[in-house]
Design a protein around this motif. Sequence first.
Motif, PDB file in Angstrom:
ATOM      1  N   VAL A 218       0.838  -1.198   0.000  1.00  0.00           N
ATOM      2  CA  VAL A 218       0.000   0.000   0.000  1.00  0.00           C
ATOM      3  C   VAL A 218       0.874   1.250   0.000  1.00  0.00           C
ATOM      4  N   GLY A 219       1.870   1.275   0.862  1.00  0.00           N
ATOM      5  CA  GLY A 219       2.767   2.430   0.912  1.00  0.00           C
ATOM      6  C   GLY A 219       3.546   2.608  -0.375  1.00  0.00           C
ATOM      7  N   MET A 220       3.975   1.511  -0.980  1.00  0.00           N
ATOM      8  CA  MET A 220       4.710   1.590  -2.247  1.00  0.00           C
ATOM      9  C   MET A 220       3.819   2.152  -3.348  1.00  0.00           C
ATOM     10  N   THR A 221       2.573   1.708  -3.371  1.00  0.00           N
ATOM     11  CA  THR A 221       1.636   2.202  -4.382  1.00  0.00           C
ATOM     12  C   THR A 221       1.380   3.688  -4.194  1.00  0.00           C
ATOM     13  N   ARG A 222       1.154   4.104  -2.950  1.00  0.00           N
ATOM     14  CA  ARG A 222       0.919   5.520  -2.682  1.00  0.00           C
ATOM     15  C   ARG A 222       2.125   6.373  -3.046  1.00  0.00           C
ATOM     16  N   ALA A 223       3.307   5.792  -2.981  1.00  0.00           N
ATOM     17  CA  ALA A 223       4.515   6.533  -3.333  1.00  0.00           C
ATOM     18  C   ALA A 223       4.749   6.589  -4.841  1.00  0.00           C
ATOM     19  N   GLY A 224       3.842   5.976  -5.611  1.00  0.00           N
ATOM     20  CA  GLY A 224       3.945   6.045  -7.068  1.00  0.00           C
ATOM     21  C   GLY A 224       4.787   4.962  -7.696  1.00  0.00           C
ATOM     22  N   ILE A 225       5.135   3.926  -6.941  1.00  0.00           N
ATOM     23  CA  ILE A 225       5.909   2.827  -7.507  1.00  0.00           C
ATOM     24  C   ILE A 225       4.980   1.962  -8.364  1.00  0.00           C
TER      25      ILE A 225
ATOM     26  N   ARG B  43       3.155  -1.006 -10.504  1.00  0.00           N
ATOM     27  CA  ARG B  43       2.781  -2.379 -10.139  1.00  0.00           C
ATOM     28  C   ARG B  43       3.834  -3.390 -10.611  1.00  0.00           C
ATOM     29  N   ALA B  44       4.355  -3.181 -11.822  1.00  0.00           N
ATOM     30  CA  ALA B  44       5.355  -4.113 -12.350  1.00  0.00           C
ATOM     31  C   ALA B  44       6.606  -4.120 -11.472  1.00  0.00           C
ATOM     32  N   THR B  45       6.985  -2.948 -10.992  1.00  0.00           N
ATOM     33  CA  THR B  45       8.156  -2.860 -10.116  1.00  0.00           C
ATOM     34  C   THR B  45       7.888  -3.567  -8.788  1.00  0.00           C
ATOM     35  N   ILE B  46       6.678  -3.402  -8.265  1.00  0.00           N
ATOM     36  CA  ILE B  46       6.324  -4.067  -7.009  1.00  0.00           C
ATOM     37  C   ILE B  46       6.423  -5.578  -7.173  1.00  0.00           C
TER      38      ILE B  46
END
Length: 271
Positions: free
Chosen positions: A202-209, A211-214
């Motif tokens: 969730v935090g990674m998504t909010r930071a603009g990372i 989906r492929a990188t996640i």
Amino acid sequence: MKSIAASARIHPLALVEDGAVIGENVVVGPFSHVGPRVVLKDGVELVSHAVVSGRTEIGRNCRIFPMAIIGGVSQSLHEAGEDSTLTVGDNCVMREGVTMNCGTVGGGGKTVVGNNCLFLANSHVAHDCQLGNDIIMSNNVMLAGHVHVADRAILGGGCAVHQFTRIGRQAFIGGLTAVNYDVIPYGMLNGNPGVLGGLNVVGMTRAGIERATIHVVRRAFKQIFEGESNIRANAAAIRNDYADCKEAMEILDFIAADSDRAISSTFRGKG
């Protein structure tokens, strides 16, 4: 002699000692105490009943709420009245009862807090801690001495962090968690003792990372913590595979760095 900007507002029931430096538009509320070696930069507000002491510098537009004690002498058993410091960056909020201590000579002599940090009621930053930017410490969070917390980490209410522990960038620590060992960047830790439950997606998504990188980072996480060897060996073995993924390399570099603590793992124990 005090240095108080003309636009500062000092309540008549506040005490600002000789030697303090008070910037433009600073507000020092009633029953607050500002020590002789304190610097309050422009726009700082001490709401009321707040104490700022020691060799402490408070950055621009910070707000300090009642009963907070900022810049107190360290609680180290080795404290000997050293001439140490506390530096707080800009736009930080220190809610009711927050305590922050100056450093110790043995730990480098300085406690440092970055910009845009939020400290909720009764949270504690001990001597020689080094905190980055945009950190949230919820109510009653306790950092022991020499803890390092990187940017955008979130610490849930009542969690306790062992001395010399590192918490990586954008890690999430659950409420009441016992943080005994280092927590990787983007990691999620919960429980007593703390167990690494995965990534802070969730935090990674909010930071603009993206989906492929996640997904790439998830794959690296699985190889590190579910591989055949120990955590550090697994991490070293896959470095070349993730050279093009900044976030995965951040985790690998964190694991490879020297530390006084082991790495928090996905099972109840150190890695």
